[in-house]
Design a protein around this motif. Sequence first.
Motif, mmCIF file in Angstrom:
data_model
loop_
_atom_site.group_PDB
_atom_site.id
_atom_site.type_symbol
_atom_site.label_atom_id
_atom_site.label_comp_id
_atom_site.label_asym_id
_atom_site.label_seq_id
_atom_site.Cartn_x
_atom_site.Cartn_y
_atom_site.Cartn_z
ATOM 1 N N ARG A 55 27.734 5.284 -10.215
ATOM 2 C CA ARG A 55 28.476 4.416 -9.419
ATOM 3 C C ARG A 55 29.721 4.020 -10.225
ATOM 4 O O ARG A 55 29.925 3.853 -11.472
ATOM 5 C CB ARG A 55 27.688 2.991 -9.664
ATOM 6 C CG ARG A 55 28.704 1.735 -9.098
ATOM 7 C CD ARG A 55 27.653 0.363 -9.105
ATOM 8 N NE ARG A 55 27.986 -0.013 -10.385
ATOM 9 C CZ ARG A 55 27.512 -1.102 -10.844
ATOM 10 N NH1 ARG A 55 26.789 -1.854 -9.833
ATOM 11 N NH2 ARG A 55 27.559 -1.676 -11.984
ATOM 12 N N LEU A 56 30.855 4.164 -9.319
ATOM 13 C CA LEU A 56 32.134 3.990 -9.929
ATOM 14 C C LEU A 56 32.748 2.791 -9.493
ATOM 15 O O LEU A 56 32.715 2.518 -8.184
ATOM 16 C CB LEU A 56 33.041 5.228 -9.588
ATOM 17 C CG LEU A 56 34.544 5.092 -9.557
ATOM 18 C CD1 LEU A 56 34.870 5.356 -11.112
ATOM 19 C CD2 LEU A 56 35.487 6.306 -9.067
ATOM 20 N N ASP A 57 33.385 2.068 -10.512
ATOM 21 C CA ASP A 57 33.922 0.643 -10.104
ATOM 22 C C ASP A 57 35.416 1.112 -9.826
ATOM 23 O O ASP A 57 36.223 1.616 -10.694
ATOM 24 C CB ASP A 57 33.835 -0.214 -11.184
ATOM 25 C CG ASP A 57 34.398 -1.588 -10.866
ATOM 26 O OD1 ASP A 57 35.371 -1.662 -9.890
ATOM 27 O OD2 ASP A 57 33.861 -2.741 -11.680
ATOM 28 N N LYS A 58 36.016 1.109 -8.586
ATOM 29 C CA LYS A 58 37.177 1.325 -8.185
ATOM 30 C C LYS A 58 38.427 0.585 -9.056
ATOM 31 O O LYS A 58 39.439 0.856 -9.002
ATOM 32 C CB LYS A 58 37.543 1.520 -6.813
ATOM 33 C CG LYS A 58 36.683 2.862 -6.090
ATOM 34 C CD LYS A 58 36.813 2.674 -4.612
ATOM 35 C CE LYS A 58 36.144 3.805 -4.117
ATOM 36 N NZ LYS A 58 36.256 3.803 -2.785
ATOM 37 N N GLN A 59 38.031 -0.811 -9.034
ATOM 38 C CA GLN A 59 38.965 -1.659 -9.868
ATOM 39 C C GLN A 59 39.108 -1.460 -11.216
ATOM 40 O O GLN A 59 40.177 -1.482 -11.630
ATOM 41 C CB GLN A 59 38.493 -2.984 -9.519
ATOM 42 C CG GLN A 59 38.586 -3.642 -8.425
ATOM 43 C CD GLN A 59 38.591 -5.066 -8.342
ATOM 44 O OE1 GLN A 59 37.807 -5.814 -8.873
ATOM 45 N NE2 GLN A 59 38.951 -5.732 -7.051
ATOM 46 N N THR A 60 38.031 -1.161 -12.039
ATOM 47 C CA THR A 60 38.117 -0.940 -13.533
ATOM 48 C C THR A 60 38.066 0.353 -14.072
ATOM 49 O O THR A 60 38.311 0.639 -14.984
ATOM 50 C CB THR A 60 36.921 -1.832 -14.310
ATOM 51 O OG1 THR A 60 35.789 -1.339 -13.890
ATOM 52 C CG2 THR A 60 37.098 -3.237 -13.726
ATOM 53 N N GLY A 61 37.627 1.161 -13.093
ATOM 54 C CA GLY A 61 37.204 2.714 -13.414
ATOM 55 C C GLY A 61 36.030 2.803 -14.294
ATOM 56 O O GLY A 61 35.871 4.019 -14.813
ATOM 57 N N ALA A 62 35.206 1.709 -14.519
ATOM 58 C CA ALA A 62 34.102 1.922 -15.091
ATOM 59 C C ALA A 62 33.006 2.600 -14.381
ATOM 60 O O ALA A 62 32.691 2.538 -13.219
ATOM 61 C CB ALA A 62 33.703 0.636 -15.460
ATOM 62 N N MET A 63 32.012 3.553 -15.134
ATOM 63 C CA MET A 63 31.237 4.307 -14.681
ATOM 64 C C MET A 63 29.845 3.841 -14.988
ATOM 65 O O MET A 63 29.715 3.664 -16.236
ATOM 66 C CB MET A 63 31.462 5.720 -14.644
ATOM 67 C CG MET A 63 32.679 6.289 -14.021
ATOM 68 S SD MET A 63 32.879 8.023 -14.411
ATOM 69 C CE MET A 63 31.758 8.626 -13.226
#
Length: 142
Positions: A39-47
């Motif tokens: 899962r990629l968080d498009k706001q923070t870049g966290a995976m």
Amino acid sequence: MTKAMATACLAFLFPLCAGAAEPDAARFELQRSGDHFVRLDKQTGAMSICQDKDGNLVCRMAADERAAYDAELDRLSDRVTALEKSVAANEGKSTLPTDAEVDRSIGIMERMMRSFMGMVKEFQNEEQTDKPLPQKTRALYE
């Protein structure tokens, strides 16, 4: 308030509350990778690594991100400890300059400004004693 008015208020406010509680669907992107998802968080870049457990998608941070997170947490914890020790050591002591230190600083600044203003006056006097500068503009209609 009548029952009809209360129902009308609830009917109006419910979609607003429901919309606020829903997460942004476009914020995350899921990609299947074998038996799990990334899962990629498009706001923070966290995976995150996600797995399906009993019909629920359970996610955890990727190992390298977890290590970086833990290192940052340790660094901040050490910084807080050092700051707390510094505050405890300075308790009762003023970190403001004394009157003598302020007076000394003002004296230094005053001498600097007097010296600077003296140089400005010297330059002004030199300009007045020099011959006048030639006119560099011409009349538009000669």
